[in-house]
Design a protein around this motif. Structure first.
Motif, PDB file in Angstrom:
ATOM      1  N   ALA A 194       0.642  -1.147   0.038  1.00 25.33           N
ATOM      2  CA  ALA A 194       0.027   0.043   0.090  1.00 25.33           C
ATOM      3  C   ALA A 194       0.792   1.350  -0.120  1.00 25.33           C
ATOM      4  CB  ALA A 194      -1.203   0.126   1.335  1.00 25.33           C
ATOM      5  N   TYR A 230      -3.542   0.686  -2.845  1.00 30.11           N
ATOM      6  CA  TYR A 230      -3.511  -0.697  -2.457  1.00 30.11           C
ATOM      7  C   TYR A 230      -3.317  -1.702  -3.635  1.00 30.11           C
ATOM      8  CZ  TYR A 230      -5.610   1.396   1.530  1.00 30.11           C
ATOM      9  OH  TYR A 230      -5.781   2.327   2.826  1.00 30.11           O
ATOM     10  N   GLN A 271      -4.558   7.160  -1.123  1.00 37.99           N
ATOM     11  CA  GLN A 271      -4.113   5.980  -0.665  1.00 37.99           C
ATOM     12  C   GLN A 271      -4.311   4.941  -1.874  1.00 37.99           C
ATOM     13  OE1 GLN A 271      -6.929   4.645   2.502  1.00 37.99           O
ATOM     14  NE2 GLN A 271      -6.808   6.601   3.351  1.00 37.99           N
TER      15      GLN A 271
END
Length: 130
Positions: free
Chosen positions: A52, A62, A60
């Motif tokens: 991540a 991932y 963010q």
């Protein structure tokens, strides 16, 4: 030189949770908000892979296996980046590392191993086993 200290690993049963913390080492005076910060892992006998990344704007990213189970976040007050891991599986076992990268460009969205800024820390061991 930019370097990190990872902590929070341990032994957990499948389905359990852990929160990993990434802190700048005592030799690092940088504000982590200036960098993208990624978590990586290395399973026994396998290559290091991205997990991540959190950008300077807190966006963010991932890898597919982490999506929906892991959450990366910044704690500005503590100057740390945390990785909350839920619903852990045996295949999540490995040594987890964090590293900094450029605040712009594709390093963070691609969560690439190459191109880190500074050096790798010691990592923290995560073992998922019954």
């Amino acid at each position: 030189q930019l370097q990190f200290v990872e902590s929070g690993g341990g032994l957990v049963q499948p389905g359990g949770s852990l929160t990993l913390s990434c802190a700048a080492s005592e030799f690092t005076l940088d504000d982590l908000d200036e960098y993208s910060i990624s978590w990586f892992r290395q399973a026994p006998g396998k290559a290091t892979e991205g997990v991540a990344c959190i950008g300077t704007d807190r966006t963010q990213y991932y890898k597919e296996f982490a999506e929906g189970r892991f959450t990366i976040s910044r704690d500005k007050a503590k100057n740390t980046v945390n990785l909350q891991m839920n619903s852990l599986k045996p295949e999540d076992t490995g040594v987890y590392y964090c590293a900094a990268g450029p605040g712009v460009g594709m390093w963070c969205p691609s969560i690439r191993v190459a191109g880190i800024i500074g050096s790798w820390g010691q990592g923290t061991q995560v073992t998922v086993s019954s």
